[in-house]
Design a protein around this motif. Sequence first.
Motif, PDB file in Angstrom:
ATOM      1  N   TRP A  93       0.837  -1.207   0.000  1.00 22.86           N
ATOM      2  CA  TRP A  93       0.000   0.000   0.000  1.00 22.86           C
ATOM      3  C   TRP A  93       0.870   1.254   0.000  1.00 22.86           C
ATOM      4  N   TYR A  94       1.909   1.258   0.812  1.00 22.12           N
ATOM      5  CA  TYR A  94       2.792   2.417   0.962  1.00 22.12           C
ATOM      6  C   TYR A  94       3.677   2.631  -0.257  1.00 22.12           C
ATOM      7  N   ALA A  95       4.016   1.549  -0.944  1.00 17.70           N
ATOM      8  CA  ALA A  95       4.918   1.650  -2.102  1.00 17.70           C
ATOM      9  C   ALA A  95       4.337   2.619  -3.131  1.00 17.70           C
ATOM     10  N   PRO A  96       5.201   3.315  -3.878  1.00 18.38           N
ATOM     11  CA  PRO A  96       4.714   4.270  -4.877  1.00 18.38           C
ATOM     12  C   PRO A  96       3.895   3.622  -5.986  1.00 18.38           C
ATOM     13  N   THR A  97       3.922   2.295  -6.080  1.00 14.77           N
ATOM     14  CA  THR A  97       3.093   1.587  -7.057  1.00 14.77           C
ATOM     15  C   THR A  97       1.762   1.165  -6.448  1.00 14.77           C
ATOM     16  N   GLY A  98       1.576   1.431  -5.161  1.00 15.55           N
ATOM     17  CA  GLY A  98       0.362   1.000  -4.467  1.00 15.55           C
ATOM     18  C   GLY A  98      -0.732   2.056  -4.476  1.00 15.55           C
ATOM     19  N   GLN A  99      -1.667   1.928  -3.516  1.00 10.75           N
ATOM     20  CA  GLN A  99      -2.838   2.798  -3.501  1.00 10.75           C
ATOM     21  C   GLN A  99      -2.670   4.038  -2.629  1.00 10.75           C
ATOM     22  N   ALA A 100      -1.574   4.140  -1.924  1.00 10.45           N
ATOM     23  CA  ALA A 100      -1.352   5.321  -1.085  1.00 10.45           C
ATOM     24  C   ALA A 100      -1.309   6.572  -1.966  1.00 10.45           C
ATOM     25  N   LYS A 101      -1.918   7.638  -1.482  1.00 11.54           N
ATOM     26  CA  LYS A 101      -1.944   8.876  -2.235  1.00 11.54           C
ATOM     27  C   LYS A 101      -0.972   9.870  -1.618  1.00 11.54           C
ATOM     28  N   GLY A 102      -0.603  10.854  -2.406  1.00 16.35           N
ATOM     29  CA  GLY A 102       0.120  11.969  -1.831  1.00 16.35           C
ATOM     30  C   GLY A 102       1.625  11.940  -1.905  1.00 16.35           C
ATOM     31  N   TRP A 103       2.226  11.107  -2.778  1.00 15.23           N
ATOM     32  CA  TRP A 103       3.689  11.109  -2.842  1.00 15.23           C
ATOM     33  C   TRP A 103       4.212  12.469  -3.264  1.00 15.23           C
ATOM     34  N   ARG A 104       3.517  13.140  -4.175  1.00 16.07           N
ATOM     35  CA  ARG A 104       3.941  14.478  -4.589  1.00 16.07           C
ATOM     36  C   ARG A 104       3.927  15.420  -3.388  1.00 16.07           C
ATOM     37  N   LEU A 105       2.905  15.282  -2.552  1.00 19.89           N
ATOM     38  CA  LEU A 105       2.796  16.100  -1.344  1.00 19.89           C
ATOM     39  C   LEU A 105       3.987  15.877  -0.426  1.00 19.89           C
ATOM     40  N   TRP A 106       4.353  14.603  -0.203  1.00 20.37           N
ATOM     41  CA  TRP A 106       5.446  14.319   0.723  1.00 20.37           C
ATOM     42  C   TRP A 106       6.802  14.712   0.168  1.00 20.37           C
ATOM     43  N   ILE A 107       6.996  14.583  -1.135  1.00 19.98           N
ATOM     44  CA  ILE A 107       8.257  15.027  -1.733  1.00 19.98           C
ATOM     45  C   ILE A 107       8.388  16.538  -1.576  1.00 19.98           C
ATOM     46  N   GLU A 108       7.291  17.261  -1.782  1.00 26.73           N
ATOM     47  CA  GLU A 108       7.268  18.711  -1.533  1.00 26.73           C
ATOM     48  C   GLU A 108       7.628  18.994  -0.073  1.00 26.73           C
ATOM     49  N   GLY A 109       7.014  18.214   0.821  1.00 20.30           N
ATOM     50  CA  GLY A 109       7.242  18.426   2.251  1.00 20.30           C
ATOM     51  C   GLY A 109       8.688  18.205   2.649  1.00 20.30           C
ATOM     52  N   TRP A 110       9.303  17.157   2.124  1.00 20.50           N
ATOM     53  CA  TRP A 110      10.708  16.872   2.447  1.00 20.50           C
ATOM     54  C   TRP A 110      11.595  18.036   2.008  1.00 20.50           C
ATOM     55  N   ALA A 111      11.322  18.575   0.825  1.00 20.68           N
ATOM     56  CA  ALA A 111      12.156  19.660   0.305  1.00 20.68           C
ATOM     57  C   ALA A 111      12.026  20.913   1.177  1.00 20.68           C
ATOM     58  N   VAL A 112      10.807  21.287   1.502  1.00 22.65           N
ATOM     59  CA  VAL A 112      10.584  22.497   2.291  1.00 22.65           C
ATOM     60  C   VAL A 112      11.064  22.312   3.722  1.00 22.65           C
ATOM     61  N   ALA A 113      10.980  21.094   4.231  1.00 17.55           N
ATOM     62  CA  ALA A 113      11.390  20.815   5.610  1.00 17.55           C
ATOM     63  C   ALA A 113      12.871  21.091   5.851  1.00 17.55           C
ATOM     64  N   LEU A 114      13.663  21.148   4.790  1.00 16.17           N
ATOM     65  CA  LEU A 114      15.083  21.476   4.939  1.00 16.17           C
ATOM     66  C   LEU A 114      15.272  22.864   5.535  1.00 16.17           C
ATOM     67  N   ARG A 115      14.273  23.749   5.299  1.00 12.83           N
ATOM     68  CA  ARG A 115      14.394  25.128   5.775  1.00 12.83           C
ATOM     69  C   ARG A 115      13.313  25.536   6.762  1.00 12.83           C
ATOM     70  N   GLU A 116      12.296  24.710   6.949  1.00 10.87           N
ATOM     71  CA  GLU A 116      11.183  25.049   7.830  1.00 10.87           C
ATOM     72  C   GLU A 116      11.156  24.111   9.036  1.00 10.87           C
ATOM     73  N   PRO A 117      11.586  24.569  10.206  1.00  9.86           N
ATOM     74  CA  PRO A 117      11.650  23.696  11.391  1.00  9.86           C
ATOM     75  C   PRO A 117      10.319  23.036  11.756  1.00  9.86           C
ATOM     76  N   ALA A 118       9.202  23.772  11.651  1.00  8.60           N
ATOM     77  CA  ALA A 118       7.902  23.203  12.025  1.00  8.60           C
ATOM     78  C   ALA A 118       7.536  22.041  11.113  1.00  8.60           C
ATOM     79  N   LEU A 119       7.763  22.207   9.831  1.00  9.14           N
ATOM     80  CA  LEU A 119       7.454  21.140   8.881  1.00  9.14           C
ATOM     81  C   LEU A 119       8.447  19.996   9.015  1.00  9.14           C
ATOM     82  N   ARG A 120       9.694  20.320   9.314  1.00  8.85           N
ATOM     83  CA  ARG A 120      10.697  19.275   9.524  1.00  8.85           C
ATOM     84  C   ARG A 120      10.281  18.355  10.667  1.00  8.85           C
ATOM     85  N   GLU A 121       9.713  18.918  11.726  1.00  9.93           N
ATOM     86  CA  GLU A 121       9.270  18.106  12.861  1.00  9.93           C
ATOM     87  C   GLU A 121       8.112  17.206  12.464  1.00  9.93           C
TER      88      GLU A 121
END
Length: 202
Positions: A93-121
Amino acid sequence: MARVRLTVAERREELLRAAIEQIEARGVAAVRIADVASALGVSNALVLYHFSTKEKLVAAAFTYAAEDDLAQLRKLLGRRTSALRRLRSAVRWYAPTGQAKGWRLWIEGWAVALREPALREVTRDLDRRWKAALAEVIAEGVAAGEFRCPDPETTALRLTALLDGLAVQLTSYAGAVARSRAQEWVDEALARELGLDGARPA
């Protein structure tokens, strides 16, 4: 037609869902309070009343998405079946080939979290809880004699690192790897980690 009056909790949830949709469509850097307000036909002031800043809205939206994902994970891992079946179900389910949604969202989050402490947490907490949940079911399977794994926590780390990396490839670079091949790699890695090489997937 007059808008239905929502409770504070309902309004916050509506705003968070809209924020997630806007982040997925526009990216964290480009999304504005005005975009979220416009999507719902409400004022900027209403969004700011609930979240006060864009940064707080974004962090809350990612927290909301994380809790949704974790609820699904708990559901999959809480089924009454073998640890191996539960683990395979969760990983697929979690794999990018599965039914989980939002990989684009999480990739965005990882990138921004490098500079945003609240999002990094937020992203760090989600990562920690995913690994802990997988490690727990792996340990259960070891205790039940279903498979071998000397270090469930390290195995959970390796599995999630593979899944996250494949998600970046499949989401960011069209054609970098075939979805069917990525799924084969996930299945092979899981079998190898659990000492089930050559075993037929359940």
